[in-house]
Structures are given as C-alpha cells and as structure tokens.
Design an enzyme around this catalytic site. Structure first.
Site, PDB file in Angstrom:
ATOM      1  N   ILE A   8       0.811  -1.207   0.007  1.00 10.62           N
ATOM      2  CA  ILE A   8       0.011  -0.192   0.029  1.00 10.62           C
ATOM      3  C   ILE A   8       1.002   1.256  -0.143  1.00 10.62           C
ATOM      4  CG2 ILE A   8      -0.308  -0.124   2.405  1.00 10.62           C
ATOM      5  CD1 ILE A   8      -2.913   1.271   2.106  1.00 10.62           C
ATOM      6  N   THR A   9       0.541   2.377  -0.985  1.00 10.93           N
ATOM      7  CA  THR A   9       1.036   3.393  -0.941  1.00 10.93           C
ATOM      8  C   THR A   9       0.446   4.395   0.083  1.00 10.93           C
ATOM      9  OG1 THR A   9       0.054   4.234  -2.935  1.00 10.93           O
ATOM     10  CG2 THR A   9       2.544   2.992  -3.158  1.00 10.93           C
ATOM     11  N   GLY A  10       1.118   5.445   0.354  1.00 14.46           N
ATOM     12  CA  GLY A  10       0.437   6.545   1.129  1.00 14.46           C
ATOM     13  C   GLY A  10      -0.137   5.857   2.490  1.00 14.46           C
ATOM     14  N   GLY A  14      -4.280   8.852   7.882  1.00 12.78           N
ATOM     15  CA  GLY A  14      -5.495   8.652   7.345  1.00 12.78           C
ATOM     16  C   GLY A  14      -6.229   7.387   6.596  1.00 12.78           C
ATOM     17  N   TYR A 164      -6.799  18.249  -8.788  1.00 15.02           N
ATOM     18  CA  TYR A 164      -6.959  17.121  -7.949  1.00 15.02           C
ATOM     19  C   TYR A 164      -8.178  16.275  -8.534  1.00 15.02           C
ATOM     20  CZ  TYR A 164      -8.080  13.998  -4.167  1.00 15.02           C
ATOM     21  OH  TYR A 164      -8.336  12.830  -3.329  1.00 15.02           O
TER      22      TYR A 164
END
Length: 275
Positions: A8-10, A14, A164
């Site tokens: 998993i990235t990020g 959160g 975004y």
C-alpha cells in the site's frame, strides 16, 4: 488474509493507515510504500500495536511522483518479496499552485495518475505470477474537469482542486483500461471512493483558507473511509470482480466510462513514462 502480502502506498496517515491496520488485523503481511522512512517506521509500529499482528510489516521508500524512485522501489521489492497478492494505490497530493516534478510534469498528475500507472505496470507480472491477485485504486466521487489535451494545466489557469478532481477522474479511466488488459490473468482491478475524511494530509499544500475550510467540514471517520478498500482487498466473493467502481461496498455507475477516452489517456501515460 493469512499468508497474503499487500503493498500500500500513502500508508502513514488517514485512509491508507487505516486500511493497513485493518488488513494487518485480518492477518495480511504488509509493505508500506512511503516517501519518509522515519514516518513509515512510526506507522509500522502503530500498525503492529493496533492490529496485534505477527505478520511482517515492511517499510520501503518510494516517491510516486518520481519515475526513478518507482524503478528503485520495484527492484528492492522484487528482491525482498517473491509474491504480491494485493496492490493498493493510495498515495496522493493536492497542490495550491502549479509545481512540477524533476521531469517537468505537473506534480498532481505525476503523483496521483502517473504514480498509480507506473507502479502498477512495474509490478504487474509479479501480481500475475501471484494470481489470484487484486489491484485497488483509491479514487473519489470528486472527479471531473478532465481535459485530455491539457492534462498538466499548461494552457488552463491552474486550480489545485480542479487538478485534483481531474487526477481522480483519470484514476477511474485508467482502472477500466487496465481491467480490459488483465482480463483472464487472474488479476482484478477496481476503484473506489472513500468519501471525505477530514484530518488527512491531502490538503497540506493547499492555501491556508482552503485547509481551514476543509478542517471544519463534516466527513467520515478513517474507518468509514477505509472500509470499502479493505473489503475490495480481502473479500473472497470479489475474487473475480474487476473493472468496477464502488462506494460503501456498493457498485456505482461511473459517468466517466468511455473506452476511447480511456485508451487515449492510457497512451498519453505511456508516452510520458517513456519520455
């Protein structure tokens, strides 16, 4: 998820952190793809503590806006891990002003779109060799402002929220294009919208007034935002489900579906990665 390995990235804050905690609780081993190894190590400790997992939680450096960093990550990951059961593309940014990466590509597009695209394609053969395997792309309902002739806001006046929203539209289109390419391989690709989760670092580079407005906006808890992502990564019933868009564990119709646009965007991403 016992015996499964998830990248998993990020994952340090959160939604990404919550997904990692919940998958570790289910028994998955994890690789946390992080820009900052110190923060990654803190996240790994938190995940181990919160989940009580005895499975591996590895931390590896990656900047998904950088093709060089993705290439180095690919080599390190392959050396460390012979299989990959689930790839969760989650790392993202939102910028208050137009910035570019080291190759001159607008940073929102480089991170949120090309980052997903390049990392997925770099590890696709590993996923196929590990099949059945899954790709989960964290997208958004906040998606639009798509201009395939000006993806990097070179002609349009730059607006961080529009950039975004465009990147999240691209995430969906590329998921549909990818799903067509991997049909029959045993690998699936789906996208989902987590909803708005306040308190994440997504707005850290936005102007102060925008950050303040988002800070006070009502939203979801990290668990609520992560839930569909965890479900897509782990539910046995979804092993053969691919090319879909979900929110709250329900499939949503995607108004952006258009095979010609999807293929146009795929070709443009290939060109930028090659260039």
């Amino acid at each position: 998820m016992q015996g499964k390995h998830v990248l998993i990235t990020g994952p340090t804050t959160g939604i990404g952190l919550q997904i990692a905690i919940e998958l570790a609780t289910l028994g998955a081993g994890l690789t946390l793809g992080c820009r900052d190894l110190v923060r990654g190590a803190r996240a790994a400790d938190l995940i181990r503590h919160a989940s009580g997992t005895a499975a591996a939680v590895d931390v590896m450096q990656i900047d998904t806006s950088s093709r060089e960093s993705i290439g180095a990550f690919e080599r390190s990951f392959r050396a460390a891990r012979p299989r990959l059961d689930v790839l969760i593309n989650n790392a993202g940014v939102s910028q208050g002003e137009r910035r570019t990466d080291s190759q001159g590509i607008e940073l929102t597009f480089a991170t949120n779109v090309l980052g997903y695209f390049a990392l997925t394609n770099a590890l696709l053969d590993t996923l196929e060799h590990s099949a059945p395997a899954r790709i989960v792309n964290v997208a958004s309902q906040f998606a639009g402002h798509l201009d395939l002739d000006d993806l990097q806001f070179e002609r349009r006046a730059f607006d961080g929220l529009e950039a975004y929203a465009q990147s999240k539209a691209c995430n969906r289109l590329l998921t549909w294009a990818l799903a067509r390419r991997i049909e029959g391989t045993g690998v699936t690709a789906n996208a989902y919208a987590p909803g708005f989760v306040p308190g994440t670092e997504l707005t850290r580079d936005m102007p102060p007034d925008v950050r303040e407005a988002y800070r006070h906006r009502a939203g979801r808890t990290p668990h609520e935002g992560a839930d569909t992502g965890v479900w897509l990564a782990s539910a046995p019933a979804l092993e053969r489900v691919s090319g879909k868009f979900f929110m709250d564990r329900r499939e949503l119709a995607c108004e952006l579906r258009n095979a010609a646009l999807e293929e146009h965007l795929w070709a443009e991403c290939e060109r930028l990665i090659a260039g």
